[in-house]
Design a protein around this motif. Structure first.
Motif, PDB file in Angstrom:
ATOM      1  N   LEU A   1      -8.477  68.961  66.148  1.00  0.00           N
ATOM      2  CA  LEU A   1      -7.636  68.505  64.973  1.00  0.00           C
ATOM      3  C   LEU A   1      -6.306  67.012  65.039  1.00  0.00           C
ATOM      4  CD1 LEU A   1      -7.870  69.366  62.094  1.00  0.00           C
ATOM      5  CD2 LEU A   1      -6.728  70.690  61.638  1.00  0.00           C
TER       6      LEU A   1
ATOM      7  N   MET B   1      -6.370  65.161  67.057  1.00  0.00           N
ATOM      8  CA  MET B   1      -7.066  63.865  67.863  1.00  0.00           C
ATOM      9  C   MET B   1      -7.847  63.781  66.620  1.00  0.00           C
ATOM     10  SD  MET B   1      -7.731  64.527  71.675  1.00  0.00           S
ATOM     11  CE  MET B   1      -7.474  65.544  72.697  1.00  0.00           C
ATOM     12  N   VAL B   2      -8.479  63.647  66.092  1.00  0.00           N
ATOM     13  CA  VAL B   2      -9.388  63.474  64.880  1.00  0.00           C
ATOM     14  C   VAL B   2      -8.657  62.872  64.070  1.00  0.00           C
ATOM     15  CG1 VAL B   2      -9.869  64.024  63.158  1.00  0.00           C
ATOM     16  CG2 VAL B   2     -11.180  64.789  64.927  1.00  0.00           C
TER      17      VAL B   2
ATOM     18  N   LEU C   1      -4.784  61.651  64.160  1.00  0.00           N
ATOM     19  CA  LEU C   1      -4.268  60.535  64.453  1.00  0.00           C
ATOM     20  C   LEU C   1      -5.254  59.472  64.718  1.00  0.00           C
ATOM     21  CD1 LEU C   1      -2.763  61.384  68.224  1.00  0.00           C
ATOM     22  CD2 LEU C   1      -1.490  61.457  65.735  1.00  0.00           C
ATOM     23  N   GLY C   2      -6.792  59.687  65.239  1.00  0.00           N
ATOM     24  CA  GLY C   2      -7.433  58.587  64.706  1.00  0.00           C
ATOM     25  C   GLY C   2      -7.695  58.564  63.346  1.00  0.00           C
ATOM     26  N   LEU C   3      -8.061  59.619  62.609  1.00  0.00           N
ATOM     27  CA  LEU C   3      -8.647  58.639  61.031  1.00  0.00           C
ATOM     28  C   LEU C   3      -7.272  58.286  60.601  1.00  0.00           C
ATOM     29  CD1 LEU C   3     -10.192  59.352  59.100  1.00  0.00           C
ATOM     30  CD2 LEU C   3      -9.230  61.517  58.809  1.00  0.00           C
TER      31      LEU C   3
ATOM     32  N   ILE D   1     -10.523  66.262  76.280  1.00  0.00           N
ATOM     33  CA  ILE D   1     -11.534  66.425  75.490  1.00  0.00           C
ATOM     34  C   ILE D   1     -12.359  65.927  76.525  1.00  0.00           C
ATOM     35  CG2 ILE D   1     -13.376  64.754  73.666  1.00  0.00           C
ATOM     36  CD1 ILE D   1     -10.779  63.694  72.789  1.00  0.00           C
TER      37      ILE D   1
ATOM     38  N   ALA E   1      -9.317  52.159  66.523  1.00  0.00           N
ATOM     39  CA  ALA E   1      -8.881  53.728  66.454  1.00  0.00           C
ATOM     40  C   ALA E   1     -10.365  54.284  66.173  1.00  0.00           C
ATOM     41  CB  ALA E   1      -8.056  53.707  65.122  1.00  0.00           C
ATOM     42  N   ALA E   2     -11.303  53.455  65.349  1.00  0.00           N
ATOM     43  CA  ALA E   2     -12.050  54.021  64.743  1.00  0.00           C
ATOM     44  C   ALA E   2     -13.023  54.917  66.299  1.00  0.00           C
ATOM     45  CB  ALA E   2     -13.392  53.489  64.714  1.00  0.00           C
TER      46      ALA E   2
ATOM     47  N   GLN F   1     -11.142  56.313  68.729  1.00  0.00           N
ATOM     48  CA  GLN F   1     -10.396  57.032  68.785  1.00  0.00           C
ATOM     49  C   GLN F   1     -10.569  58.535  68.146  1.00  0.00           C
ATOM     50  OE1 GLN F   1      -6.439  56.504  67.943  1.00  0.00           O
ATOM     51  NE2 GLN F   1      -5.223  57.699  68.835  1.00  0.00           N
ATOM     52  N   LEU F   2     -11.271  58.475  66.597  1.00  0.00           N
ATOM     53  CA  LEU F   2     -11.464  59.101  65.958  1.00  0.00           C
ATOM     54  C   LEU F   2     -12.795  59.727  66.336  1.00  0.00           C
ATOM     55  CD1 LEU F   2     -11.416  60.729  62.916  1.00  0.00           C
ATOM     56  CD2 LEU F   2     -12.284  59.180  62.226  1.00  0.00           C
TER      57      LEU F   2
ATOM     58  N   GLY G   1     -12.182  62.052  69.101  1.00  0.00           N
ATOM     59  CA  GLY G   1     -12.129  63.305  68.437  1.00  0.00           C
ATOM     60  C   GLY G   1     -13.111  64.266  68.196  1.00  0.00           C
ATOM     61  N   MET G   2     -13.745  63.782  67.718  1.00  0.00           N
ATOM     62  CA  MET G   2     -14.402  63.831  66.388  1.00  0.00           C
ATOM     63  C   MET G   2     -15.853  65.295  67.528  1.00  0.00           C
ATOM     64  SD  MET G   2     -16.147  62.191  63.015  1.00  0.00           S
ATOM     65  CE  MET G   2     -17.062  60.626  64.688  1.00  0.00           C
TER      66      MET G   2
ATOM     67  N   PHE H   1     -14.935  68.311  68.891  1.00  0.00           N
ATOM     68  CA  PHE H   1     -15.247  68.828  67.149  1.00  0.00           C
ATOM     69  C   PHE H   1     -16.398  69.157  67.474  1.00  0.00           C
ATOM     70  CE2 PHE H   1     -12.897  69.714  62.838  1.00  0.00           C
ATOM     71  CZ  PHE H   1     -11.530  69.742  63.741  1.00  0.00           C
TER      72      PHE H   1
END
Lengths: 307, 347
Positions: free
Chosen positions: A99, A101-102, A104-106, B277, B315-316, B318-319, B322-323, B326
């Motif tokens: 959560l 990391m998501v 921070l990226g978002l 990750i 940043a996309a 990085q997201l 992260g995804m 998840f």
């Protein structure tokens, strides 16, 4: 070094401002942990709240709307965490890190177009009569509404946990989820509501950073504030009143180090800027050395009704 | 067990594609640029293929160390700080001997780097075993401390005296004895990658063949049983954090003396966090981590390429990463539980 350049009245006033984001995030996380869930994603929800709050406030030139948007964004971001940990029974530590990391990226994705902009001014609310008091009036009673709101929220959470039936149920779920389940309480639903509340609070805290404290959007601007909020919950032994004490203490440290840097204190800048984190560690050590943990008994344990 | 990372990557591609579509980029094109072009595009592959190992090396090295701790339920999330401190100590040890051309310089730097990371990881280890302090919070707080030390030394103590006042240390690329050069030209293979491969093999041996690995797994799965079996929890904590710090510190040194070239306030690219990750995506298994590290390196390079070609924000990616974590955790439900349709049990 010129310590006389530090004005104590302004110092206390700015402590309140700098403590508010941590206080908001920490009181939300307190409720989450009281329900038995460890959400390590506070940092991610905070920074998402910061960017969404900033974006909404700038687009509508209304800080109030920004705060509402930030709370919604924080809650929305905590929803996948809630579903994953409660329905898919994923590991809470790992999911919380995800959560973060998501988030921070978002946030840096959303925030790109808003870099370098200035937040719309957020009016201060002078409390009638009280703000006219000498010294204390300026120190405590002429802040913006979110400062008062954060204090009120702490009181509300305290009263909720201590005096209401719903608060008792929440604590029961956090202490012994199997017993709470046996009594017929919906453990998952209660926890999901708690997680959403925590997300909303973290979002508000983030928005306070980007709209009032700084006030602009820069990437990674929370800089560990969410983690400090987590530490404060431990420091507070899961009690709302102590959360406030902790938050103001850390707010004080971070303001004081900035003031010392500005006053040209004869201390290395690296040490000063690392001091909030070092003091967090120190406090954690003292608290844990005392051994009085008082953590909710089911904290971090997944719940499944079949057992 | 093997399936859920594959499902997770697949789901990330789908949702990532939707995200790219929202950003107004062609989704299929973007996925192709990220996952295919770095390796096979005629124009870019010659540059980006070596980058795969350069980026995967530190990720794998750090993730291996983290995975051992995660197996034991020790959550060291401050690898970024250990990585930074390893780089500072290793670079500092090297620069203290400048301009010696002895062949011992680089090994000494690697050793100092590993020890720097190890020492930084010992702080949470000591606090945890002695006072019961939560290692998650301490190791993370120390990352911020390390960051401010890094900024301080790169513009102070270790600043290049011939750098005309710019922050940043001497450039190791101009100092052969200390430069972590490519071992085989145009492969990206440097000593850090070699170390990563050794770590993969070592971790595999440790976890599957050695009593310590068994004790670590036992501690993670049944702490009480481990204590009855005579496993000392403190020793496991010291060992796990120590290994993680050592590897992260070495990774930091290999990075700063090789691909990064010099110590600057921002040489660290968040590998310490991405490695978390990688560790999970690799199912905390050494071989899995090897593959996951390569995949994650690919998303880094692909992300840079997409930034260049499609103007996709950095940043996309990085997201995107992260995804992936998840979705992996979500997909895990299929390994931990069996789906049964139609039958409603009594809860």
């Amino acid at each position: 070094m010129d310590l006389s350049s530090i004005n104590p009245v302004l110092l206390i006033a700015s402590v309140m401002v700098s403590a508010t984001p941590i206080l908001l995030a920490a009181i939300g996380e307190l409720v989450v942990e009281k329900s038995g869930v460890l959400n390590l994603g506070v940092e991610g929800m905070m920074i998402t709240g910061a960017v969404v709050g900033f974006a909404v406030a700038v687009s509508n030139t209304s800080p109030g709307m920004g705060f509402v948007g930030a709370a919604l964004a924080g809650a929305l971001l905590s929803l996948p965490f809630a579903l994953l940990t409660q329905y898919l029974m994923s590991n809470q530590v790992a999911t919380g890190l995800g959560l973060m990391m998501v988030g921070l990226g978002l946030s840096s994705l959303i925030g790109k177009p808003f870099e370098g902009m200035k937040a719309p001014p957020f009016p201060k609310v002078e409390i009638p009569l009280l703000s006219d008091l000498p010294i204390f009036g300026k120190m405590l009673f002429s802040h913006d509404i979110m400062v008062y709101f954060s204090v009120a929220l702490v009181v509300a959470v305290w009263a909720f946990l201590k005096y209401t039936r719903a608060g008792l149920i929440l604590r029961a779920v956090g202490e012994a989820h199997d017993s709470a389940h046996a009594l017929g309480y919906k453990v998952r639903h209660i926890r999901i509501l708690a997680i959403l509340f925590g997300g909303a609070c973290a979002g508000l805290g983030g928005a306070y950073l980007s709209l009032v404290r700084v006030p602009q959007w820069t990437e990674g601007m929370t800089a560990g504030a969410g983690w400090i909020a987590l530490a404060i919950v431990v420091f507070a032994s899961w009690r709302p009143g102590r959360v406030a004490v902790g938050a103001y203490l850390f707010g004080g440290v971070s303001v004081l180090q900035l003031n010392l840097q500005a006053a040209g204190a004869d201390v290395p800048v690296a040490l000063l800027s690392a001091s909030p984190y070092l003091i967090t560690i120190l406090v954690l050590v003292i608290i844990s050395a005392r051994g009085a943990h008082a953590a909710p008994a089911s904290l971090g344990r997944p719940f499944h009704a079949s057992r | 067990m093997v399936l859920s990372p594959v499902i997770a990557v697949f789901l990330t591609m789908i949702v990532g594609g939707m995200m790219f579509a929202i950003l107004g980029k062609p989704p299929l094109e973007a996925i192709k640029v990220i996952f295919w072009d770095p390796l096979f595009n005629d124009q870019f592959a010659s540059y980006s293929r070596p980058q795969l190992l350069v980026k995967a090396g530190p990720l794998i090295l750090i993730a291996i160390g983290l995975s051992i701790g995660f197996k034991a339920g020790i959550w060291n999330i401050g690898a970024e700080g250990q990585y930074i401190m390893g780089a500072i100590c290793g670079a500092g040890a090297g620069l203290a001997l400048y301009p010696s051309e002895s062949f011992l310089i680089f090994p000494a730097m690697a050793l100092a780097g590993g020890l720097g990371g190890w020492a930084w990881a010992m702080v949470p280890a000591v606090l945890k075993t002695r006072f019961g302090t939560n290692e998650i919070l301490v190791s993370l707080m120390l990352t911020y401390v390390a960051q401010s030390i890094l900024i301080s030394v790169s513009s102070g103590l270790l600043r290049n005296p011939e750098g005309m006042g710019f922050p940043g240390s001497r450039n190791f690329k101009q100092w052969d004895a200390a430069f972590n050069a490519e071992l085989i030209a145009n492969t990206g293979l440097h000593w850090g990658v070699v170390a990563a491969l050794i770590a993969v093999i070592g971790a595999y041996m440790l976890m599957s063949r050695h009593i310590m690995g068994f004790n670590i797994r036992l501690t993670g799965e049944a702490p009480r049983a481990a204590r009855f079996a005579g496993v000392k929890p403190a020793r496991v904590v010291f060992f796990c954090l120590g290994i993680a710090g050592l590897l992260a510190g070495a990774a930091g040194l290999f990075e700063v003396s090789g691909p990064a070239g010099q110590l600057t306030g921002s040489f660290n690219a968040g590998y310490g966090f991405t490695a978390i990750i990688v560790a999970f995506l690799g199912r905390l298994h050494p071989v899995g981590i090897l593959l996951a590290g390569l995949l994650m390196a690919l998303t880094y390079i692909g992300g840079e390429l997409a930034q260049l070609m499609l103007n996709l924000p950095g940043a996309a990616i990085q997201l995107f990463q992260g995804m992936m974590l998840f979705f992996l955790l979500a997909a895990d439900v299929f390994t931990n539980f069996r789906l049964r349709f139609g039958k409603k049990g009594v809860a």
